[in-house]
Scaffold this motif. Structure first.
Motif, short mmCIF file in Angstrom:
data_model
loop_
_atom_site.label_atom_id
_atom_site.label_comp_id
_atom_site.label_asym_id
_atom_site.label_seq_id
_atom_site.Cartn_x
_atom_site.Cartn_y
_atom_site.Cartn_z
N TRP A 18 0.83 -1.20 0.00
CA TRP A 18 0.00 0.00 0.00
C TRP A 18 0.87 1.25 0.00
O TRP A 18 0.59 2.23 -0.70
N HIS A 19 1.95 1.21 0.77
CA HIS A 19 2.87 2.35 0.82
C HIS A 19 3.47 2.62 -0.56
O HIS A 19 3.55 3.78 -1.00
N VAL A 20 3.86 1.58 -1.27
CA VAL A 20 4.40 1.74 -2.63
C VAL A 20 3.34 2.33 -3.56
O VAL A 20 3.60 3.28 -4.29
N GLN A 24 3.28 6.16 -5.86
CA GLN A 24 3.49 6.14 -7.30
C GLN A 24 3.08 7.50 -7.89
O GLN A 24 2.24 8.21 -7.31
N PRO A 25 3.64 7.87 -9.04
CA PRO A 25 3.41 9.22 -9.59
C PRO A 25 1.94 9.60 -9.78
O PRO A 25 1.54 10.71 -9.41
N SER A 27 -0.69 8.43 -8.26
CA SER A 27 -1.33 8.56 -6.95
C SER A 27 -1.05 9.93 -6.37
O SER A 27 -1.95 10.59 -5.84
N LYS A 28 0.18 10.35 -6.44
CA LYS A 28 0.57 11.66 -5.91
C LYS A 28 -0.07 12.80 -6.70
O LYS A 28 -0.40 13.84 -6.15
N LEU A 29 -0.26 12.58 -8.01
CA LEU A 29 -0.81 13.61 -8.87
C LEU A 29 -2.29 13.87 -8.61
O LEU A 29 -2.75 15.00 -8.66
N TYR A 30 -3.06 12.81 -8.31
CA TYR A 30 -4.51 12.92 -8.26
C TYR A 30 -5.14 12.79 -6.88
O TYR A 30 -6.35 13.00 -6.74
N ASN A 31 -4.39 12.44 -5.86
CA ASN A 31 -4.99 12.14 -4.56
C ASN A 31 -4.41 13.01 -3.45
O ASN A 31 -3.20 13.15 -3.36
N PRO A 32 -5.27 13.53 -2.58
CA PRO A 32 -4.82 14.37 -1.47
C PRO A 32 -4.46 13.52 -0.24
O PRO A 32 -5.19 13.47 0.73
N LEU A 92 -5.11 1.28 -7.16
CA LEU A 92 -4.42 0.14 -7.75
C LEU A 92 -2.98 0.50 -8.08
O LEU A 92 -2.67 1.64 -8.45
N ASP A 93 -2.14 -0.50 -7.99
CA ASP A 93 -0.77 -0.40 -8.45
C ASP A 93 -0.81 0.07 -9.91
O ASP A 93 -1.58 -0.46 -10.72
#
Length: 176
Positions: A18-20, A24-25, A27-32, A92-93
């Motif tokens: 889950w941490h990985v 991921q790029p 995830s960081k772009l779209y999620n707060p 999701l990964d």
């Protein structure tokens, strides 16, 4: 049902995956999301078991398995037992994006929630630029209900968010 996709109970060992995924790029772009360590995520997993009969619980989580491999997580959060609604989440990964796995997992989540609770309404909030997630949530039957202007703060910038809803009984209109 897709026999290769399963929603299983989370275990502490899933925290590292889950941490990985959270870092991921896309995830960081779209999620707060707040930065959390694997130990902090492990603690969250221990508190967010998937037993929908646990009345006062606010977070329910499952690990998405594909052919026995953990590839993501789906959740029911912010449950209002009095108002009979809750918010869903999915993650999701990135290796498994754009392959239909998210749509299958979210469909399974919806079926599980409506079969195991008396919730009447599910909510999803999605960053307006996240076209893939918008397509997924619409494919499983959610309807766009509104725009929340500058609702998420992601990477120091405010982002518009679309609000989606799905009512009990509408879930039969989606296809996997």
């Amino acid at each position: 049902m897709n026999p290769l996709i399963e929603l299983i109970a989370p275990e502490p060992k899933h925290a590292k995956h889950w941490h990985v995924w959270r870092n991921q790029p896309l995830s960081k772009l779209y999620n707060p999301m707040l930065d959390q360590t694997p130990d902090q995520l492990s603690e969250r997993l221990s508190r967010s078991q998937p037993d929908l009969s646990a009345g006062a619980q606010q977070e329910f989580r499952w690990i998405v398995h594909y052919s026995g491999e953990p590839i993501g997580t789906v959740s029911l959060n912010e449950v209002s037992y009095r108002q009979k609604h809750g918010a869903i989440g999915y993650h999701l990964d990135e290796r498994f994006h754009q392959r239909g796995f998210g749509r299958i997992a979210v469909s399974m989540l919806i079926e599980r929630i409506f079969a195991g609770t008396d919730l009447h309404r599910l909510i999803a909030t999605i960053s307006a630029p996240n076209i893939a997630s918008i397509k997924l949530i619409e494919a499983v039957g959610f309807r766009r209900e509104g725009l929340l202007r500058e609702h998420f703060l992601i990477g120091g910038s405010y982002v518009d968010v679309f609000s989606y809803g799905l009512l009990r009984g509408e879930e039969t209109t989606h296809q996997r």
